[in-house]
Design a protein around this motif. Structure first.
Motif, PDB file in Angstrom:
ATOM      1  N   SER A 193       0.830  -1.098  -0.060  1.00 39.17           N
ATOM      2  CA  SER A 193       0.014  -0.093  -0.115  1.00 39.17           C
ATOM      3  C   SER A 193       0.816   1.152  -0.009  1.00 39.17           C
ATOM      4  O   SER A 193       1.797   1.286  -0.857  1.00 39.17           O
TER       5      SER A 193
ATOM      6  N   ALA B 114      -0.033  -4.142  -3.745  1.00 38.40           N
ATOM      7  CA  ALA B 114      -1.225  -3.212  -3.846  1.00 38.40           C
ATOM      8  C   ALA B 114      -0.578  -1.729  -3.484  1.00 38.40           C
ATOM      9  O   ALA B 114      -1.201  -0.936  -2.666  1.00 38.40           O
TER      10      ALA B 114
ATOM     11  N   TRP C 138      -1.739  -7.556  -6.860  1.00 37.84           N
ATOM     12  CA  TRP C 138      -2.694  -7.058  -6.700  1.00 37.84           C
ATOM     13  C   TRP C 138      -3.912  -8.002  -6.446  1.00 37.84           C
ATOM     14  O   TRP C 138      -3.961  -8.884  -7.147  1.00 37.84           O
TER      15      TRP C 138
ATOM     16  N   ASP D 179      -9.974  -5.277  -4.682  1.00 38.33           N
ATOM     17  CA  ASP D 179      -9.371  -4.207  -3.927  1.00 38.33           C
ATOM     18  C   ASP D 179     -10.085  -3.044  -3.958  1.00 38.33           C
ATOM     19  O   ASP D 179     -10.216  -2.297  -4.932  1.00 38.33           O
TER      20      ASP D 179
ATOM     21  N   GLY E  97      -8.478  -8.878  -1.390  1.00 34.20           N
ATOM     22  CA  GLY E  97      -8.675  -7.492  -1.347  1.00 34.20           C
ATOM     23  C   GLY E  97      -7.523  -6.627  -1.162  1.00 34.20           C
ATOM     24  O   GLY E  97      -6.473  -7.138  -1.856  1.00 34.20           O
ATOM     25  N   HIS E  98      -7.330  -5.540  -0.608  1.00 31.84           N
ATOM     26  CA  HIS E  98      -6.149  -4.798  -0.396  1.00 31.84           C
ATOM     27  C   HIS E  98      -5.018  -5.402   0.550  1.00 31.84           C
ATOM     28  O   HIS E  98      -4.088  -5.182   0.292  1.00 31.84           O
TER      29      HIS E  98
END
Length: 281
Positions: free
Chosen positions: A108, A132, A230, A234, A261-262
């Motif tokens: 992130s 991500a 990824w 997300d 997801g993220h």
């Protein structure tokens, strides 16, 4: 299953860099020839890699850092919480620790910072894996920057986090499979916000100091081999960002994980480990 510690020793350290304390976990491996440098995401800490690092520490030397003001690192209002300054500080930490053959593993916002590190000091790194990784964000609105100067700005940030769902509510937004959210998980992400009440004032300054992300012309100058990973579900940093980075980073490849997801290190630790090992080696 957690890999047993055969050649690795873990050291928990706090070191002052550029006027602020950096907390980091150092897994020293006497047989390793490569180093992995882990950088967590926004509102997170090294805790987010707790399933991934144990599966890698017998093959690599590992440093996992809490970048300020998160986790157990410093939260002073004298520090400039810009990407540029955090990047300079992390590069200095790598130099102080004399790390060699380093690859970045960034999740992130840790991916954003990782891109800044690759741009500022490409000779320091062999490769990078961005899980991500955030990108293309603009600085926050001027009205929010103005609010961050108010004496009670920390209280506003705290109320905003609570209103957004608190730790448990935000975790539900960053995972595809909500059944993985346990009491231990909630406690791990919540702990720094209970332990360090001054984090909220520091977060207000963080919002003020954060500048624009790297622009496309700069991204195209980053020649380091990069693996982009990824989740197809997300909702925080959508897959369109990963595809855009794939086009803008000259030496990159994109892997998309289904039903993810993220929070990739939490949801897909085994697949994450597999991808890191394959790419780094």
């Amino acid at each position: 299953m957690v890999t047993p510690l055969i050649n690795t020793k873990k050291y928990v350290n706090v070191r002052e860099i550029n006027g602020i304390d950096f907390y980091y976990e150092h897994y020293q491996n006497r047989n390793a020839t490569k180093t992995l440098f882990f950088i967590h995401g926004f509102l997170s800490s090294s805790f987010s890699f707790r399933y991934v690092i144990p599966e890698l520490m017998d093959s690599y030397e590992i440093v996992s850092v809490d970048f300020p003001p998160f986790g157990n690192s410093g939260k002073t209002l004298d520090f400039t919480y810009s990407y540029k300054n955090i990047t300079v500080s992390l590069l200095k930490l790598i130099h102080v620790l004399n790390l060699k053959n380093v690859s970045i593993i960034g999740h992130s916002m840790g991916g954003q910072i990782g891109l800044h590190m690759l741009y500022q000091s490409p000779e320091t790194f062999e490769k990078a894996v961005l899980l991500a990784g955030s990108a293309y964000l603009k600085q926050v609105r001027k009205s929010l920057i103005a609010l961050s100067y108010l004496p009670f700005s920390g209280m506003f940030v705290k109320r905003w986090l609570i209103k957004s769902g608190g730790v448990e509510g935000n975790l539900a937004k960053v995972v595809y499979n909500k059944s993985i959210i346990t009491d231990e998980m909630v406690k791990g992400y919540l702990e720094p916000f209970i332990k360090y009440d001054n984090i909220f004032r520091a977060l207000a300054k963080f919002i003020r100091d954060r500048e624009d992300d790297l622009l496309q012309p700069i991204l195209k100058k980053i020649k380091t081999p990069i693996l982009l990973v990824w989740g197809d579900s997300d909702k925080i940093v959508p897959i369109v960002v990963g595809k855009r980075l794939k086009n803008d980073l000259p030496d990159s490849e994109l892997v998309i994980l289904p039903k993810t997801g993220h929070l990739i290190p939490e949801e897909r630790p085994e697949r994450t480990v597999e991808l890191i090992k394959k790419f780094i080696q």
